[in-house]
Design a protein around this motif. Structure first.
Motif, mmCIF file in Angstrom:
data_model
loop_
_atom_site.group_PDB
_atom_site.id
_atom_site.type_symbol
_atom_site.label_atom_id
_atom_site.label_comp_id
_atom_site.label_asym_id
_atom_site.label_seq_id
_atom_site.Cartn_x
_atom_site.Cartn_y
_atom_site.Cartn_z
ATOM 1 N N ALA A 1 2.428 9.548 -9.889
ATOM 2 C CA ALA A 1 2.318 9.663 -8.431
ATOM 3 C C ALA A 1 2.561 8.311 -7.760
ATOM 4 N N LEU B 1 2.571 18.019 -11.021
ATOM 5 C CA LEU B 1 2.543 17.190 -9.811
ATOM 6 C C LEU B 1 3.698 17.484 -8.850
ATOM 7 N N GLN C 1 3.219 19.161 -5.251
ATOM 8 C CA GLN C 1 3.465 18.251 -4.128
ATOM 9 C C GLN C 1 4.669 18.700 -3.292
ATOM 10 N N VAL D 1 -2.747 11.466 -4.834
ATOM 11 C CA VAL D 1 -2.910 12.837 -5.328
ATOM 12 C C VAL D 1 -3.951 13.518 -4.434
#
Ligand code: CTP
Length: 433
Positions: free
Chosen positions: A234, A291, A295, A409
């Motif tokens: 991230a 992720l 996202q 995150v």
């Protein structure tokens, strides 16, 4: 009129900076000060600059010594600036002696003696030394320990394993804990740390059930402590920029995200005969692979299916798993493997083009945006320092210092990741092969 230029970060403006600016100014009639932007500082290895660019510019302005202040944003800019502003003298502290001799081609280069005994680094470490306790296997912690050395303001207070008494001792000696233990014990250790008023940075997944995850965040809030989920990708600049490009519509509407993370590693050798203690592919790689899905497409998927292949008869160690997601108007798929190898790339498909990140995408410094007409393709390169870990530490320390959430995150992503783990272990939407 003699024009002088100088550059610096000017974080926590101090006496050494002022003395340098005074002497630089005295070399001519007009002083230009270049203040380095945060992004540029990152690539030069200055980590955990405390003040924002605007605050640092204000600091320089308040000295009344600069006739003009500019921002330094990219490598090679000094040559551009010297030409553009018709600079006669480039002045810089003696810690840079020799490094800027190449500018002699464009103007006179003067190195001014650095003031002894003071620096931003020193002020930062005196001001904010946060004692960080590390939890996990010493060999696994090596990378984190090394990366913390690049960050101002953190000192390692000690290391401990899963042993309860060791953990309690380390809590006593620390302000914050970094947890890289087995995921089975994350929630228990986080809870103990938060109850003792310690901040926590924990490797993902932070818990194995959504309820536990919610309880931990609620406890952190109650105790006014930071709880951050650690997923280093991230914080990698290339990954973060590709998110922004995709979100800003560069490939049109995103309709599919496909991510794979695999590693060849014989886990049976790591924990001989103890498959129940081992850490399978979904729990280990899942958070990273999930992720970009969460996202980019959000966490509100309509359905999912987990297909998993076990390496052992007891079905305790999943060597390869795939998770397929169906969203209202998009789809996604992740593939994770530990002991089974595949191409570890990331593809984000859109209505106007796609983003391609070659393996290993989770620690990349490069990606491409590709279109129907290859002549329009664009390549992006970014510096990747420490696989993102050092910026993750910076974000953690900043959150502790300013009491705001600086994590990359989001909580709802943490919750969704935990949700996948929970369903997997409870065998909901799981197909085993
Ligand atoms: N400088 C100086 N004497 C000091 C500290 C800095 O003359 N004691 C000079 C540097 O040589 C540079 C300018 O001030 O020309 C801006 O320096 P900067 O890098 O912003 O400050 P530092 O205190 O050196 O920062 P750091 O500790 O982060 O390296």
């Amino acid at each position: 009129m003699t024009k002088v230029i100088t550059y610096g970060t000017y974080d926590l403006l101090h006496y050494g900076h002022i003395r340098l600016l005074e002497r630089a100014k005295a070399l001519g009639d007009y002083l230009i000060v270049g203040v380095t932007a945060e992004d540029f500082d990152k690539t030069r290895g200055k980590i955990n600059v405390q003040q924002s660019l605007m605050e640092r510019i204000e600091g320089v302005r308040a000295t009344g010594l600069a006739d003009e202040i500019i921002i330094e944003e990219y490598e090679g800019q000094k040559i551009d600036d010297i030409r553009r502003y018709h600079v006669d003298i480039f002045a810089i502290g003696s810690d840079w002696r020799g490094k800027f001799d190449y500018l002699n081609e464009y103007c006179k280069v003067v190195y001014l003696d650095r003031t002894e005994g003071v620096s931003s680094t020193k002020l930062r470490s005196e001001k904010h030394a946060i004692r960080l306790g590390l939890v996990g296997e010493t060999s696994d912690l090596r990378k984190f320990r090394k990366e913390s050395g690049y960050v101002n303001g953190a000192v390692i207070s000690g290391v401990c394993g899963d042993e309860e008494s060791e953990f309690q001792d380390l809590l006593e000696q620390s302000d914050a804990m970094y947890i890289l233990s087995h995921p089975d014990v994350h929630a228990r250790q986080i809870k103990a740390a938060l109850e003792a008023g310690r901040h926590v940075l924990c490797e993902s997944p932070i818990a194995l059930s959504v309820q536990e995850c919610e309880e931990l965040f609620a406890l952190a809030k109650e105790k006014k402590c930071v709880l951050m989920e650690a997923i280093k990708t991230a914080y990698s600049t290339a990954y973060y920029r590709l998110l922004l490009l995709a979100k800003s519509g560069r490939i049109g509407k995103v309709v599919s995200v496909d991510a794979a993370c695999t590693r060849l590693e014989d886990e049976a050798n790591v924990y001989p005969g103890q498959f129940n203690r081992s850490w399978g592919s979904l729990c280990d790689w899942g958070p990273t692979a999930l992720l970009p899905v969460f996202q980019l497409l959000g966490t509100d998927y309509a359905e999912k299916q987990i297909i998993t292949h076990y390496a052992d008869e007891a079905k305790a160690y999943d060597a390869f798993s795939r998770v397929n997601f169906v969203y209202k108007d998009a789809m996604a798929s992740i593939q994770v493997g530990k002991g089974i190898k595949s191409e570890g790339d990331l593809v984000v498909s859109g209505t106007e083009g796609y983003i391609y990140v070659p393996a290993p995408w989770w620690k990349t410094d490069y990606f491409e945006i590709r279109y129907e007409n290859p002549a329009n393709n664009k390549r992006y390169f970014y510096q990747l320092d420490g696989e993102g870990i050092r910026y993750e530490i910076v974000a953690f320390l900043k959150s502790i210092e300013d009491g705001r959430d600086n994590s990359y995150v989001d909580r709802h992503v943490s919750k969704a990741i935990t949700g996948i783990m929970e369903d997997f272990y409870r065998k909901k939407d799981v197909r085993e092969i």
